[in-house]
Design a protein around this motif. Structure first.
Motif, short mmCIF file in Angstrom:
data_model
loop_
_atom_site.label_atom_id
_atom_site.label_comp_id
_atom_site.label_asym_id
_atom_site.label_seq_id
_atom_site.Cartn_x
_atom_site.Cartn_y
_atom_site.Cartn_z
N MET A 20 0.83 -1.21 0.00
CA MET A 20 0.00 0.00 0.00
C MET A 20 0.86 1.26 0.00
SD MET A 20 -3.36 -0.80 2.24
CE MET A 20 -4.59 -1.93 1.63
N ARG A 21 1.93 1.24 0.78
CA ARG A 21 2.85 2.38 0.81
C ARG A 21 3.47 2.64 -0.55
NH1 ARG A 21 6.37 0.76 5.18
NH2 ARG A 21 4.64 0.55 6.59
N MET A 22 3.88 1.57 -1.22
CA MET A 22 4.50 1.70 -2.55
C MET A 22 3.51 2.30 -3.56
SD MET A 22 7.68 0.55 -2.72
CE MET A 22 7.96 -0.10 -4.35
N VAL A 23 2.27 1.85 -3.54
CA VAL A 23 1.27 2.36 -4.47
C VAL A 23 0.97 3.82 -4.18
CG1 VAL A 23 -1.13 2.15 -5.27
CG2 VAL A 23 0.25 0.09 -4.91
N GLN A 24 0.76 4.16 -2.91
CA GLN A 24 0.44 5.53 -2.53
C GLN A 24 1.56 6.51 -2.85
OE1 GLN A 24 -0.55 4.73 1.58
NE2 GLN A 24 -2.75 4.79 1.16
N LEU A 41 -8.76 -6.83 2.40
CA LEU A 41 -7.46 -6.31 2.01
C LEU A 41 -7.34 -6.21 0.49
CD1 LEU A 41 -5.09 -8.28 4.41
CD2 LEU A 41 -5.94 -5.96 4.66
N THR A 42 -7.78 -7.24 -0.19
CA THR A 42 -7.63 -7.24 -1.65
C THR A 42 -8.48 -6.15 -2.29
OG1 THR A 42 -9.28 -9.00 -1.89
CG2 THR A 42 -6.97 -9.67 -1.84
N SER A 43 -9.67 -5.93 -1.77
CA SER A 43 -10.52 -4.88 -2.35
C SER A 43 -9.90 -3.50 -2.14
CB SER A 43 -11.93 -4.92 -1.76
OG SER A 43 -11.93 -4.67 -0.38
N LYS A 44 -9.25 -3.30 -0.99
CA LYS A 44 -8.60 -2.01 -0.72
C LYS A 44 -7.42 -1.77 -1.66
CE LYS A 44 -9.76 -1.51 4.16
NZ LYS A 44 -9.25 -1.46 5.53
N ILE A 45 -6.58 -2.79 -1.85
CA ILE A 45 -5.40 -2.58 -2.69
C ILE A 45 -5.80 -2.47 -4.16
CG2 ILE A 45 -4.76 -5.00 -3.04
CD1 ILE A 45 -2.35 -2.04 -2.50
N ILE A 46 -6.82 -3.19 -4.58
CA ILE A 46 -7.27 -3.08 -5.97
C ILE A 46 -7.84 -1.68 -6.23
CG2 ILE A 46 -9.02 -3.90 -7.61
CD1 ILE A 46 -8.42 -6.74 -6.48
N ALA A 47 -8.63 -1.16 -5.30
CA ALA A 47 -9.17 0.20 -5.44
C ALA A 47 -8.03 1.22 -5.47
CB ALA A 47 -10.13 0.50 -4.30
N LEU A 48 -7.03 1.02 -4.63
CA LEU A 48 -5.88 1.93 -4.59
C LEU A 48 -5.09 1.87 -5.89
CD1 LEU A 48 -4.67 3.86 -2.49
CD2 LEU A 48 -3.20 2.00 -1.73
N CYS A 49 -4.91 0.68 -6.43
CA CYS A 49 -4.21 0.53 -7.71
C CYS A 49 -4.97 1.24 -8.83
CB CYS A 49 -4.05 -0.95 -8.07
SG CYS A 49 -2.79 -1.80 -7.09
N GLU A 50 -6.29 1.08 -8.85
CA GLU A 50 -7.09 1.74 -9.87
C GLU A 50 -7.02 3.26 -9.73
OE1 GLU A 50 -10.89 -0.20 -9.41
OE2 GLU A 50 -10.24 -1.92 -10.62
N GLN A 51 -7.03 3.74 -8.51
CA GLN A 51 -6.96 5.18 -8.24
C GLN A 51 -5.62 5.76 -8.70
OE1 GLN A 51 -7.45 6.07 -4.09
NE2 GLN A 51 -7.02 8.23 -4.34
N VAL A 54 -2.09 1.90 -11.32
CA VAL A 54 -1.06 0.88 -11.19
C VAL A 54 -1.65 -0.45 -11.64
CG1 VAL A 54 0.43 -0.38 -9.57
CG2 VAL A 54 0.07 2.08 -9.28
N LYS A 55 -0.95 -1.14 -12.52
CA LYS A 55 -1.41 -2.44 -13.00
C LYS A 55 -1.38 -3.44 -11.85
CE LYS A 55 -0.18 -6.18 -16.09
NZ LYS A 55 0.85 -6.76 -16.91
N TYR A 56 -2.42 -4.26 -11.75
CA TYR A 56 -2.41 -5.33 -10.75
C TYR A 56 -2.74 -6.66 -11.42
CZ TYR A 56 -7.52 -4.85 -10.59
OH TYR A 56 -8.84 -4.79 -10.91
N THR A 57 -2.15 -7.71 -10.88
CA THR A 57 -2.34 -9.05 -11.41
C THR A 57 -2.79 -9.95 -10.28
OG1 THR A 57 -0.57 -8.67 -13.01
CG2 THR A 57 -1.20 -10.96 -12.61
N ARG A 58 -3.80 -10.74 -10.54
CA ARG A 58 -4.28 -11.69 -9.53
C ARG A 58 -3.50 -13.00 -9.65
NH1 ARG A 58 -9.43 -10.26 -7.36
NH2 ARG A 58 -10.31 -8.46 -8.42
#
Length: 82
Positions: A20-24, A41-51, A54-58
């Motif tokens: 989360m720190r890295m994305v922010q 946790l996953t919903s928070k980091i995915i929302a943060l990535c979209e904001q 940042v590309k995210y991979t499941r």
């Protein structure tokens, strides 16, 4: 995960807080999220990535993500630094 060796060679931060720190901070190039980790946790980091665009991979399991990162335990998420 198909790119296990590349992920071990990359500069990776493992774990929820560090990811989360890295994305922010804008330092994350890509984020990997384990499908079997806590949905809150996953919903928070995915929302943060979209904001932060940042590309995210499941990834299927925490165990596989930890192995891909070169650690002996599971990981809920990991961020690759730019």
């Amino acid at each position: 995960m198909s790119n296990e060796k590349g992920l071990q060679d990359a500069h990776v931060k493992i774990g929820t807080k560090q990811t989360m720190r890295m994305v922010q901070s804008g330092m994350a190039a890509e984020v990997y999220v384990a499908e079997d980790s806590d949905p809150q946790l996953t919903s928070k980091i995915i929302a943060l990535c979209e904001q932060h665009n940042v590309k995210y991979t499941r990834v299927d399991t925490m165990k596989n993500l930890g192995k891909a990162c070169g650690i002996g335990v599971g990981a809920a998420m990991a961020a690759v630094a730019k």
